[in-house]
Design an enzyme around this catalytic site. Sequence first.
Site, PDB file in Angstrom:
ATOM      1  N   THR A 194       0.858  -1.189   0.000  1.00  0.00           N
ATOM      2  CA  THR A 194       0.000   0.000   0.000  1.00  0.00           C
ATOM      3  C   THR A 194       0.889   1.233   0.000  1.00  0.00           C
ATOM      4  OG1 THR A 194      -1.747  -1.167   1.182  1.00  0.00           O
ATOM      5  CG2 THR A 194      -1.795   1.241   1.246  1.00  0.00           C
ATOM      6  N   ARG A 216      -2.003  -4.236  16.329  1.00  0.00           N
ATOM      7  CA  ARG A 216      -1.658  -2.880  15.897  1.00  0.00           C
ATOM      8  C   ARG A 216      -2.864  -1.946  16.009  1.00  0.00           C
ATOM      9  NH1 ARG A 216       1.328  -4.543  10.345  1.00  0.00           N
ATOM     10  NH2 ARG A 216      -0.205  -6.228  10.537  1.00  0.00           N
ATOM     11  N   LYS A 252      -9.656  -7.108  15.964  1.00  0.00           N
ATOM     12  CA  LYS A 252     -10.852  -7.783  15.461  1.00  0.00           C
ATOM     13  C   LYS A 252     -10.675  -9.276  15.689  1.00  0.00           C
ATOM     14  CE  LYS A 252     -11.195  -8.692  11.049  1.00  0.00           C
ATOM     15  NZ  LYS A 252     -11.331  -8.578   9.583  1.00  0.00           N
ATOM     16  N   ALA A 287     -21.395  -1.127  15.498  1.00  0.00           N
ATOM     17  CA  ALA A 287     -20.859  -0.147  16.443  1.00  0.00           C
ATOM     18  C   ALA A 287     -19.899  -0.820  17.418  1.00  0.00           C
ATOM     19  CB  ALA A 287     -21.998   0.521  17.202  1.00  0.00           C
ATOM     20  N   CYS A 321      -4.218  -1.506   8.602  1.00  0.00           N
ATOM     21  CA  CYS A 321      -4.580  -0.738   7.409  1.00  0.00           C
ATOM     22  C   CYS A 321      -5.235   0.608   7.702  1.00  0.00           C
ATOM     23  CB  CYS A 321      -5.505  -1.565   6.524  1.00  0.00           C
ATOM     24  SG  CYS A 321      -4.723  -3.026   5.806  1.00  0.00           S
ATOM     25  N   GLU A 336      -3.714  -4.548  -2.688  1.00  0.00           N
ATOM     26  CA  GLU A 336      -4.433  -5.678  -2.082  1.00  0.00           C
ATOM     27  C   GLU A 336      -5.640  -5.164  -1.296  1.00  0.00           C
ATOM     28  OE1 GLU A 336      -4.572  -6.185   1.342  1.00  0.00           O
ATOM     29  OE2 GLU A 336      -3.228  -4.559   1.906  1.00  0.00           O
ATOM     30  N   PHE A 337      -6.656  -6.016  -1.204  1.00  0.00           N
ATOM     31  CA  PHE A 337      -7.858  -5.699  -0.433  1.00  0.00           C
ATOM     32  C   PHE A 337      -8.195  -6.884   0.468  1.00  0.00           C
ATOM     33  CE2 PHE A 337      -8.106  -3.273  -4.379  1.00  0.00           C
ATOM     34  CZ  PHE A 337      -8.310  -1.981  -3.900  1.00  0.00           C
ATOM     35  N   LEU A 338      -7.213  -7.290   1.267  1.00  0.00           N
ATOM     36  CA  LEU A 338      -7.355  -8.476   2.112  1.00  0.00           C
ATOM     37  C   LEU A 338      -7.783  -8.089   3.515  1.00  0.00           C
ATOM     38  CD1 LEU A 338      -4.061 -10.323   1.080  1.00  0.00           C
ATOM     39  CD2 LEU A 338      -6.329 -10.489   0.011  1.00  0.00           C
ATOM     40  N   ARG A 339      -8.824  -8.760   4.008  1.00  0.00           N
ATOM     41  CA  ARG A 339      -9.247  -8.566   5.392  1.00  0.00           C
ATOM     42  C   ARG A 339      -8.594  -9.631   6.258  1.00  0.00           C
ATOM     43  NH1 ARG A 339     -15.375  -9.508   4.736  1.00  0.00           N
ATOM     44  NH2 ARG A 339     -14.450 -11.062   3.331  1.00  0.00           N
TER      45      ARG A 339
END
EC number: 1.1.1.22
Length: 476
Positions: free
Chosen positions: A122, A331, A324, A255, A263, A151-154
Amino acid sequence: MKIAVIGTGYVGLVSGTCFAEWGNEVICVDKNVEKIMQLSKGRIPIYEPGLETLVARNQKAGRLSFTTNLSEAVRNVDVVLIAVGTPPRAGHGDADLSFVHMAAKEIAHALSGPAVVVVKSTVPVGTCDAVQKIIDAVRPAGDVSVASNPEFLREGSAIDDFLFPDRVVIGVEDERTEAVMAALYEPFSDGSTPVVMTKRRSAELIKYASNAFLATKIMFINELADLCERVGTDVSELALGVGLDHRIGRAFLNAGPGYGGSCFPKDTLALLRTAQDFGVTLRIVEETVSSNEARKRKMALKVVDAIGGDVDGLTIAVLGLTFKPDTDDMRDAPSVSLIETLQRFGATVRAHDPVGMSNASRILENVAFFEDPYECVRDADAIVVVTEWESIRQLDLVRLKSLVRSSNLIDLRNAFARGAARAAGFSVSSIGRPSEPELRTGKSLSEADPRFASPVRSLVDARADRGKLLPSEPRQ
């Protein structure tokens, strides 16, 4: 195709492994000798569901290997992926591109012929242009071209995101590079996934804009959650009603205590710095960053208020530490600000997380960590839920209540059904819900009438669940 991936961090390891899964010959490079030794033995340095199995399968098939020798790895490849870290520069907020530039120089000297260098990291707008100049200073003109492929990795679902993405974004400046990149993503040539071909600068900006928008969406629902608490409504009902509008979508309307991870925090700051460099003001993104930082501190005050206004000398049990579920990433995790603030207020903190405690112990001081969540809450004056791991959601509320010293449950993720928690004897404080029982029924609609919740939730889940599985793995 023959592919070399420079960097075996989160992006590099997942990308390299998944390209190998498609049948390519992939070699991953890293300067960390210990990490390469572990990877060569099939030991994964990060927690990502399904990754260990996929690495082992492709190593066994001879499609995936690891090395510390960059020169040897890139000598005869078709594509080189740069997937090194771009952390924020201390005191600046913009991305540190030193690793990207260093990789570009080494690649330029090591390549033996024409190739495409793909920047997967990124990076701010214009980085690929700079990489192209670095390579052109060493290689014959037109010999090596540079492409952007963000990249669009979760974290927690990265393999599925790579193999079955919403879209693939590729930035190129010439037809030859476009053809190579189209071949790299040949599995999507059937039209199953949109492949967006743009100029390099557009691709770079798409990545930052996407993350900034999602971060803004999180803070939007968090601020509305505060309003829900004041006016006596339930933010989960609000999010459901708003999210069913297909123009808005249900994702990222949960919420909580704020966003974290690798990211959103750094990418929003880097986007702001880029905008400043070009004389543009991004007020919405500025407010998103400010609101998120304030919210993390506010969560500690929410805990203090729920307990009675003073936590000095009390013991607080924190369940969930990572930013998460399904990752060991600490981080910018909201738990860090929360715990450090509670400690400054005089509280003793105990903590449990299914996989994040090793990383958390490197950041947090004077915290007692427990593998067993029930032991973690024993004799605590309050339980605070910060990360909604499924294993935490499934805890026995009655057993938890029998172990604590006091009945305070502060659920910052709305992980538990409030009615069930109250029935177990807890005094519940949650996010986006009034502190006192609602005047209507004392329950949210989802708790009060399962006939209302089930069909609607099934619809939402059906839309969210794309039903995609890893190759050769059964449906769970």
